[in-house]
Design an enzyme around this catalytic site. Structure first.
Site, PDB file in Angstrom:
ATOM      1  N   HIS A   1      -9.954  12.079   1.311  1.00  0.00           N
ATOM      2  CA  HIS A   1      -9.872  13.788   1.319  1.00  0.00           C
ATOM      3  C   HIS A   1      -9.644  14.698   0.386  1.00  0.00           C
ATOM      4  CE1 HIS A   1      -6.479  12.098   3.321  1.00  0.00           C
ATOM      5  NE2 HIS A   1      -6.007  12.671   2.860  1.00  0.00           N
TER       6      HIS A   1
ATOM      7  N   CYS B   1      12.616  14.665  -0.354  1.00  0.00           N
ATOM      8  CA  CYS B   1      14.140  13.709  -0.995  1.00  0.00           C
ATOM      9  C   CYS B   1      13.647  14.544  -2.166  1.00  0.00           C
ATOM     10  CB  CYS B   1      12.813  12.499  -1.318  1.00  0.00           C
ATOM     11  SG  CYS B   1      11.696  12.488  -2.546  1.00  0.00           S
TER      12      CYS B   1
END
Length: 625
Positions: free
Chosen positions: A67, A176
């Site tokens: 996608h 992160c």
């Protein structure tokens, strides 16, 4: 929303052959173009490949759902492809691909592609339907099968307890410290676990390039629970009043199913605002402090990386005979970036704790730490460096909280005076006094002692330090220990301790190289899916992306961990032994032109990687069959 709203028979191809995943994707792109969904076929194909590079879209069971959101999409669409013979490629369960769906969404379509992905993944949980689709005799029959299944599912949907069909069961945010691998690995792991459980999930990734797939107010309002999988501070004020589960990005990667199961429990607490500093759980307090620290470090690292690379390029261009004004300019700008790292670190730690009012005192505290300001003569000032900036950031953030708590007792008529005058002045005075009178004098002397210690460490002690830092880089593959070792290297770089940075870099390069080499040299120890990742791991290792070995370590930590740690330790040891030096904190093998003693660095890298590969093969048993 129905799948058949976006899938037409003209965009379906059955029983086609493809010799690679890229070839199969190109067939799907051409089907999408034939359906009139695209304005630029080549641009869309590039966007599909770019999305694929972020992480595989194979969901197992012979199915893949690639996608992409793209400016080259005129209107959303679906294309479908069945493969005969099945295509062998990197899949989670090792099964070859038999069927693929490609989702195309306009660039400004918010989360449309995720909605279609969730609907399609849920539909494909029916294995019998998948088999019938693969065996369909015509594109029209293929679309009719999906339409029949959706029609049969509609009466069941009316009895679901969700307030509306479009509502997400869960929404998540992943982040992160560096905004790279762990951010997207956590998102992919959670999405895969949600697909396996047949639940709806939307994931917002807060990465180095910015926020992708942002959560809207409607997404949050319709969610049963919020999942925050982050190793640094993210915006959570929007989640007040919702049930919320907070975990590390690493935990979401390691065990995403358990995170989703926890989010589904009825006793998940409602988020009332604030953070772990206000909780009674010391573990949550430690986790929250770590996130604030990582928030500061994530904003500091670009200054270190960019500044270091400019200094390294200045050295390279000077060796090539470039005009001195050019090299002097690059060196000056690079070193100026290093001057800013401590103010930026302190400012964003403070900002993470107490938002904008804490930014100024945090910045000034970091600046005072950088200068080493005391009440003594300026010639006696010694920078308190990283540790001073750390204290300044947390002190500024907590002081602002204290001032805000006291300020709430003042009359409302004094609100503007409090926020515009009293809080800035008192916070700067408090942080300034702390740094000048209490923090800088002892920490400045500590830093001076530490630099002298590093300078005097020669022979065996210097070699032991190189081995230790190299081994630590391979301990948790981008986790806290890895970040601590990397930070040690960057701080040594500021002090022109280039050999320490070289040991850190070579140690971080070994794990992906070791697993990649082991897959190539000892193929009978690894599954076909693992062997197909060898080129990717070799490239990531060469680029100093330690996280490339993470998927292997999560599957087999007791074997992969020791092999990589020993190999990285050897590489760090040999790097220091041969007096290698690296003047930049990132770049891997692509910095070889500016590394001191390039042959020695390559020898250390090769020896550590080969040792890690051989040890991994010895620890793993050959696979049966």
């Amino acid at each position: 929303m129905h799948i058949t709203d976006h899938l037409q028979p003209g965009s379906v191809a059955l029983n086609r052959q493809a010799d690679s995943l890229q070839a199969a994707l190109q067939i799907l792109v051409e089907l999408m173009a034939a359906g009139g969904n695209l304005t630029d076929t080549q641009a869309f194909a590039a966007d599909v490949q770019a999305r694929e590079a972020l992480g595989g879209t194979c969901v197992g069971g012979g199915l893949a759902i690639p996608h992409a959101k793209s400016a080259a999409v005129r209107e959303p669409g679906l294309a479908a492809l069945t493969l005969d013979p099945p295509l062998a490629c990197d899949t989670p369960d090792g099964e070859p691909l038999r069927m693929m769906f490609l989702i195309a969404a306009p660039a400004d379509a918010n989360d449309l592609h995720v909605q279609v992905l969730a609907e399609l993944a849920t539909l494909m949980l029916d294995k019998d339907l998948c088999e019938r689709l693969i065996g369909a005799e015509s594109p029209q029959a293929f679309c009719d099968l999906i339409a029949e299944q959706e029609a049969a599912d509609e009466p069941k949907a009316k009895h679901k307890k969700h307030t509306k069909p479009e509502a997400w069961r869960f929404v998540a945010v992943t982040a992160c410290p560096t905004g790279l691998a762990h951010t997207y690995l956590a998102a992919e792991a959670l999405q895969k676990a949600a697909q396996d459980r047949g639940v709806r999930l939307k994931v917002e990734t807060d990465g180095a390039a910015g926020v992708s797939n942002p959560l809207t107010p409607d997404d949050i309002a319709g969610a049963d629970c919020i999942i925050v999988a982050a190793d640094r501070a993210v915006s959570t004020a929007r989640f007040v009043g919702k049930r919320m589960v907070s975990v590390s990005a690493r935990e979401a990667i390691r065990n995403p199913g358990a995170v989703l199961d926890r989010a589904a429990e009825s006793n998940v607490p409602v988020y009332r605002g604030g953070d772990g500093f206000r909780a009674n759980d010391w573990r949550e307090q430690c986790r929250e402090a770590y996130r604030h620290l990582m928030s500061g470090i994530s904003h500091m690292l670009p200054f270190v990386v960019a500044g270091g690379v400019l200094i390294a390029l200045a050295l390279l261009f000077a060796q090539l005979g470039a005009p001195s004004p050019v090299t002097d300019m690059m060196d000056t700008v690079g070193r100026a970036a290093f001057v800013l790292i401590y103010p930026v670190l302190a400012a964003f730690i403070a900002y993470s704790i107490s938002d904008m009012p804490a930014f100024m005192p945090g910045l000034m505290g970091g600046y005072l730490a950088q200068l080493g300001t005391t009440i003594g003569p300026e010639e006696n000032w010694v920078s308190s460096g990283f540790w001073g900036a750390l204290v300044a950031g947390f002190a500024a953030g907590l002081l602002i909280r204290l001032l805000n708590w006291i300020g709430r007792k003042l009359p409302s008529e004094l609100e503007q005076v409090r926020t515009g005058l009293l809080t800035p002045v008192l916070s700067l005075l408090g942080v300034g006094a702390l740094m000048v009178l209490i923090v800088n004098p002892p920490l400045g002397h500590f830093n001076l002692w530490l630099c002298d210690l590093l300078d005097t460490m020669q022979g065996g002690s210097r070699l032991a330090l190189g081995a230790l830092l190299g081994a630590l880089m391979a301990t948790d593959y981008g986790g806290p220990i890895n970040k601590a070792a990397y930070l040690t290297g960057t701080l040594a770089l500021v002090s022109n301790q280039y050999d320490i940075m070289a040991a850190v870099m070579v140690g971080g390069m070994v794990p992906p190289l070791a697993v990649g080499l082991s897959c190539l040299l000892f193929p009978n120890r690894f599954t076909p899916a693992e062997r197909r990742t060898a080129p990717q791991n070799l490239l990531m290792g060469a680029s100093f992306v330690t996280e490339g070995a993470l998927s292997f370590a999560l599957r087999d930590p007791l074997r992969v961990g020791p092999a990589c740690i020993i190999g990285s330790g050897l590489a760090g040891f040999l790097s220091v032994l041969q007096n290698c030096g690296c003047p930049a904190p990132h770049g891997g093998i692509f910095l070889i032109a500016v590394i001191r003693n390039p042959p020695g660095f390559l020898l250390a890298l090769a020896a550590g990687s080969l040792l890690g590969a051989v040890l991994l093969a010895l620890l793993k048993k050959p696979l049966r069959g």
